[in-house]
Write a protein that holds these residues in place. Structure first.
Motif, PDB file in Angstrom:
ATOM      1  N   THR A 122      -8.293  40.252 -30.363  1.00 15.67           N
ATOM      2  CA  THR A 122      -8.080  40.032 -28.932  1.00 15.67           C
ATOM      3  C   THR A 122      -9.438  39.935 -28.251  1.00 15.67           C
ATOM      4  N   GLU A 123      -9.433  39.481 -27.000  1.00 22.89           N
ATOM      5  CA  GLU A 123     -10.693  39.212 -26.299  1.00 22.89           C
ATOM      6  C   GLU A 123     -11.201  40.459 -25.577  1.00 22.89           C
ATOM      7  N   SER A 124     -12.496  40.451 -25.311  1.00 22.32           N
ATOM      8  CA  SER A 124     -13.010  41.434 -24.360  1.00 22.32           C
ATOM      9  C   SER A 124     -13.957  40.693 -23.418  1.00 22.32           C
ATOM     10  N   HIS A 125     -14.016  41.151 -22.173  1.00 24.16           N
ATOM     11  CA  HIS A 125     -14.859  40.516 -21.154  1.00 24.16           C
ATOM     12  C   HIS A 125     -15.735  41.597 -20.536  1.00 24.16           C
ATOM     13  N   ILE A 126     -17.026  41.364 -20.603  1.00 24.00           N
ATOM     14  CA  ILE A 126     -17.945  42.411 -20.155  1.00 24.00           C
ATOM     15  C   ILE A 126     -18.557  42.050 -18.805  1.00 24.00           C
ATOM     16  N   ARG A 137      -2.573  43.173 -26.830  1.00 22.39           N
ATOM     17  CA  ARG A 137      -1.401  42.295 -26.926  1.00 22.39           C
ATOM     18  C   ARG A 137      -0.236  43.100 -27.468  1.00 22.39           C
ATOM     19  N   ALA A 138       0.721  43.349 -26.592  1.00 22.68           N
ATOM     20  CA  ALA A 138       1.835  44.213 -26.975  1.00 22.68           C
ATOM     21  C   ALA A 138       3.046  43.374 -27.362  1.00 22.68           C
ATOM     22  N   PRO A 139       3.780  43.809 -28.378  1.00 21.60           N
ATOM     23  CA  PRO A 139       5.017  43.089 -28.698  1.00 21.60           C
ATOM     24  C   PRO A 139       5.989  43.171 -27.525  1.00 21.60           C
ATOM     25  N   LEU A 140       6.920  42.214 -27.467  1.00 17.63           N
ATOM     26  CA  LEU A 140       7.801  42.141 -26.305  1.00 17.63           C
ATOM     27  C   LEU A 140       8.955  43.128 -26.384  1.00 17.63           C
ATOM     28  N   GLY A 141       9.374  43.440 -27.600  1.00 15.44           N
ATOM     29  CA  GLY A 141      10.550  44.312 -27.766  1.00 15.44           C
ATOM     30  C   GLY A 141      11.543  43.630 -28.691  1.00 15.44           C
ATOM     31  N   ILE A 142      12.710  43.302 -28.138  1.00 10.56           N
ATOM     32  CA  ILE A 142      13.717  42.573 -28.939  1.00 10.56           C
ATOM     33  C   ILE A 142      13.638  41.097 -28.544  1.00 10.56           C
ATOM     34  N   VAL A 143      13.559  40.226 -29.525  1.00  6.16           N
ATOM     35  CA  VAL A 143      13.498  38.786 -29.229  1.00  6.16           C
ATOM     36  C   VAL A 143      14.606  38.048 -29.986  1.00  6.16           C
ATOM     37  N   GLY A 144      14.999  36.899 -29.431  1.00  6.64           N
ATOM     38  CA  GLY A 144      16.066  36.096 -30.042  1.00  6.64           C
ATOM     39  C   GLY A 144      15.482  34.848 -30.688  1.00  6.64           C
ATOM     40  N   GLY A 457       0.210  28.584 -35.451  1.00  3.97           N
ATOM     41  CA  GLY A 457      -0.304  29.917 -35.738  1.00  3.97           C
ATOM     42  C   GLY A 457      -0.557  30.799 -34.541  1.00  3.97           C
ATOM     43  N   ASN A 458      -1.685  30.602 -33.844  1.00  2.51           N
ATOM     44  CA  ASN A 458      -2.036  31.481 -32.743  1.00  2.51           C
ATOM     45  C   ASN A 458      -1.063  31.391 -31.587  1.00  2.51           C
ATOM     46  N   ASP A 459      -0.527  30.193 -31.354  1.00  7.21           N
ATOM     47  CA  ASP A 459       0.420  30.028 -30.247  1.00  7.21           C
ATOM     48  C   ASP A 459       1.643  30.914 -30.456  1.00  7.21           C
ATOM     49  N   ALA A 460       2.099  31.007 -31.700  1.00  7.65           N
ATOM     50  CA  ALA A 460       3.276  31.843 -31.978  1.00  7.65           C
ATOM     51  C   ALA A 460       2.930  33.317 -31.788  1.00  7.65           C
ATOM     52  N   LEU A 461       1.741  33.712 -32.240  1.00  9.88           N
ATOM     53  CA  LEU A 461       1.345  35.116 -32.060  1.00  9.88           C
ATOM     54  C   LEU A 461       1.260  35.451 -30.571  1.00  9.88           C
ATOM     55  N   ARG A 462       0.810  34.480 -29.768  1.00  6.65           N
ATOM     56  CA  ARG A 462       0.709  34.709 -28.323  1.00  6.65           C
ATOM     57  C   ARG A 462       2.096  34.736 -27.690  1.00  6.65           C
ATOM     58  N   PHE A 463       2.952  33.843 -28.135  1.00  7.40           N
ATOM     59  CA  PHE A 463       4.291  33.767 -27.526  1.00  7.40           C
ATOM     60  C   PHE A 463       5.046  35.089 -27.657  1.00  7.40           C
ATOM     61  N   PHE A 464       4.928  35.686 -28.827  1.00 14.09           N
ATOM     62  CA  PHE A 464       5.711  36.904 -29.072  1.00 14.09           C
ATOM     63  C   PHE A 464       5.010  38.192 -28.616  1.00 14.09           C
ATOM     64  N   THR A 465       3.920  38.056 -27.857  1.00 16.05           N
ATOM     65  CA  THR A 465       3.265  39.256 -27.330  1.00 16.05           C
ATOM     66  C   THR A 465       2.963  39.076 -25.843  1.00 16.05           C
ATOM     67  N   GLU A 466       2.715  40.204 -25.205  1.00 12.21           N
ATOM     68  CA  GLU A 466       2.404  40.184 -23.780  1.00 12.21           C
ATOM     69  C   GLU A 466       0.992  40.714 -23.594  1.00 12.21           C
TER      70      GLU A 466
END
Ligand code: TXE
Length: 474
Positions: A122-126, A137-144, A457-466
Motif C-alpha cells: 500500500t502507499e504512504s505519503h509523507i 486496505r481493508a476487506p469489505l466483509g461479505i461479497v457476492g 490483478g491489482n484492479d481486483a485487489l483494489r475492488f475487493f478492499t476499501e
C-alpha cells in the motif's frame, strides 16, 4: 441423475425449500441433473456462516491465506480431467478445450491471486516535518460473485480468488445453466480445508437467488459477469445501496484486417477468435472488417478454413460442440434469420446440425453493413460477419459503431498505424496481431455498454478492499 447441493458453512446441503431446477446436457438435449433452486432462506444461512467466518479469515496472516489458495489451485490441477468433463457436460464445449484452457486457467486464477496478495503493498505519503500518511486496505466483509455459463469455472474463480485473497468472505452464485464445476469446486474446497463459511456457493435462478444476493444489505460488493441487460439491473440495485459493483458485460468485438498484415496468420487466428467455444466468449471477434484490396481473397480463404472446422459430440475430436441451451440456440438462429431478411449473404453454415442436441454450424455472413442488427447486437454464437473497409478512418468508424467496447483485434505490420488505430478504437482490451493472449496482471474489462470496472490483478485487489488513510502527526 446428478443431484447438486449448495455449499454453506463448509458443508454440502440440500436447498431448504427442497426445490430443484432441471439441468440439461446440450449435446443430447436430455435432462441429466438437478440444480438447487435456492431461496432467501438458503441465503440467510450462507450470510450467517460468512459473517461468523469473517473475523478470523480477514485477520489471518496473508501468508496463511495465500497457502489455502495455492492448495485449492493444486487440487483443481489434480482434477483437470474430471472438471473438464463436467464443464463440457454442462456447457457443450469440447472436453479438449476445457482441459487445455478453462480448467488450467481456473487453477491459474487461484495461484495468481495467492501470489499477488503476498506481493501487494500500500502507499504512504509523507508531509515533510509534519505528518506521515499511510493507506490501509481493508476487506469489505461479505461479497457476492455472480458468474455466467460460457466459461463457468474460469470466470467464477476469477472473481472468488481475489475476493478471498483480500480477506473477504464470499457468497458465490454460478449460472444455473452450468453449475456442475462449481459444485465440484465446493468438494475440492472441503478437501483443501478452507475454514467453514469463508466461501459459500448457492445455486439457483438469477432473478431469484442472484437478485437476493445483490440486494442483501450484508453483501458489500457485487462482482458480476453476464449479459448487458442483467448488468444494467444489477448496477441499479447496487447503486441504491451504495454498493460497489464490477460489471463485465457483453461485447461485439471488431477484428480489423489491414492489407499489410501477415495474411495466413490473420486468417487462422480470426477463425479461432470467431469460433472458439462456439463463439460463446465475450472476447470473440464477431465483426471482421477487411481492407477492400484484400477483401475477396480474405473471404475465400476464411470460408475455406471454416469449412474444415468439425462440429459434433464434445467428447470427440471436434472444434465446436453444441450451444449451451435450446433457448440460446433459438436466439442465435433468430439473429441469422433476421440477417437473411436484411439481405445477408450466408457464405457457409446458417443452420442447425440435423441431429439431437443444440448444434449450430459455424456461420460466415457477408453483404451487410455495420449498422444491421447482427453487427450491432451480441449474438454470442458461432456467427461472424465480413465487412469491407476503405482506409484507416473508415475502419475505426466501423469498429466504433456499436454500443459495446470490450475488445478489438488489429492486424497490421505497420507499427505506427497499429498504435494510432489502437488509441482510437473504443475497447478496453486491444490485441495487435494476436488474440486472447492474457497476462493476468493487466486491466481486464470494457468501455461503453461492455461494463464498468476492471478485473485484472491489482484492479481486483483494489475492488475487493476499501482504502483507509491514516495520518500521523510527526
Ligand atoms: O445471462 P445472464 P444469460 C450475454 C450473451 C447472452 C446474454 C444473456 O449475449 O446471450 O448475455 O445470457 C445471473 N440478479 N452474455 O441470460 O442472465 C444468472 O443466474 C442477479 C455475455 O444467460 O446475464 C447468471 O448466474 N443475478 C457474457 C448470471 O447472472 C442474475 C456471458 C449471468 O446470466 C439476475 C454470458 C438478476 N436479476 C452471457 N439475472 C459475458 N460477458 O461473458 C440473471 N442473473
Amino acid at each position: 441423475m446428478i443431484s447438486l447441493k449448495n455449499f454453506i458453512n463448509g458443508e454440502l446441503v440440500a436447498p431448504l425449500e427442497g426445490n430443484y431446477i432441471d439441468n440439461y446436457n446440450p449435446s443430447t438435449g436430455q435432462v441429466y441433473g438437478k440444480v438447487p433452486d435456492s431461496t432467501d432462506r438458503d441465503l440467510q444461512k450462507a450470510i450467517e456462516a460468512a459473517k461468523s467466518a469473517f473475523p478470523e479469515w480477514s485477520q489471518m496472516s496473508i501468508d496463511k491465506r495465500s497457502r489455502y489458495l495455492m492448495k485449492i489451485a493444486d487440487l483443481i490441477e489434480a482434477n483437470i480431467g474430471r472438471l473438464a468433463e463436467a464443464e463440457s457436460l454442462d456447457n457443450g464445449k469440447p472436453v479438449s478445450l476445457a482441459r487445455r484452457v478453462d480448467i488450467p486457467r481456473a487453477a491459474a486464477n487461484f495461484r495468481f491471486f495467492a501470489a499477488a496478495i503476498v506481493n501487494d503493498s500500500t502507499e504512504s505519503h509523507i508531509m515533510e516535518g509534519q505528518a506521515v500518511n499511510y493507506t490501509r486496505r481493508a476487506p469489505l466483509g461479505i461479497v457476492g460473485c455472480i458468474s455466467p455459463w460460457n466459461l463457468p469455472l474460469y470466470l467464477l474463480t476469477w472473481k472468488i480468488a481475489p475476493a478471498l485473497a483480500t480477506g473477504n468472505c464470499v457468497i458465490a452464485k454460478p449460472s444455473e445453466i452450468t453449475p456442475y464445476t462449481a459444485f465440484l469446486l465446493s468438494e475440492l474446497i472441503i478437501e483443501a480445508g478452507l475454514p467453514a463459511g469463508v466461501l459459500n456457493i448457492l445455486h439457483g435462478r438469477g432473478a431469484v437467488i442472484g437478485q437476493s444476493i445483490v440486494q442483501h444489505e450484508e453483501v458489500k460488493a457485487i462482482s458480476f459477469t453476464g449479459g448487458t441487460e442483467t448488468g444494467r439491473l444489477i448496477g441499479k440495485l447496487a447503486a441504491e445501496q451504495f454498493k460497489k459493483a464490477s460489471l463485465e458485460l457483453g461485447g461485439k468485438n471488431p477484428v480489423i484486417v489491414f492489407d499489410d498484415c501477415d495474411f495466413e496468420e490473420a486468417i487462422t487466428t480470426s477463425v479461432k477468435s470467431a469460433f472458439t467455444n462456439q463463439g460463446e466468449i465475450c472476447l470473440c471477434g464477431s465483426r471482421i472488417f477487411v481492407q477492400n484490396s484484400i477483401f475477396e481473397k480474405f473471404k475465400e480463404s476464411f470460408v475455406k478454413q471454416v469449412n474444415d472446422l468439425t462440429v459434433g459430440d464434445p467428447k470427440g475430436d471436434v472444434n465446436l460442440g453444441p450451444l449451451v441451451s435450446d433457448r440460446h440456440l433459438q436466439k442465435v438462429e433468430q439473429f441469422v434469420e433476421n440477417g437473411r431478411s436484411e439481405g445477408a449473404e450466408i457464405l457457409i453454415g446458417g443452420k442447425r446440425l440435423d441431429q439431437e442436441g443444440y448444434y449450430y454450424l459455424p456461420t460466415v455472413i457477408a453483404g451487410l453493413d455495420e449498422y444491421c442488427e447482427i453487427n450491432q447486437e451480441e449474438v454470442f454464437g458461432p456467427v461472424v460477419t465480413l465487412v469491407p473497409f476503405e482506409d484507416e478512418a473508415d475502419a475505426i468508424a466501423k469498429a466504433n459503431s456499436t454500443k459495446y467496447g470490450l475488445a478489438a483485434v488489429i492486424w497490421t505490420n505497420d507499427l505506427k498505424r497499429a498504435h494510432r488505430v489502437a488509441h482510437q478504437v473504443q475497447a478496453g482490451i486491444i490485441w495487435v496481431n494476436c488474440w486472447m493472449l492474457r497476462d493476468l496482471r493487466t486491466p481486464f474489462g470494457g468501455m461503453k455498454s461492455s461494463g464498468v470496472g476492471r478485473e485484472g490483478g491489482n484492479d481486483a485487489l483494489r475492488f475487493f478492499t476499501e482504502p483507509q488513510n491514516i495520518c500521523i502527526k510527526l
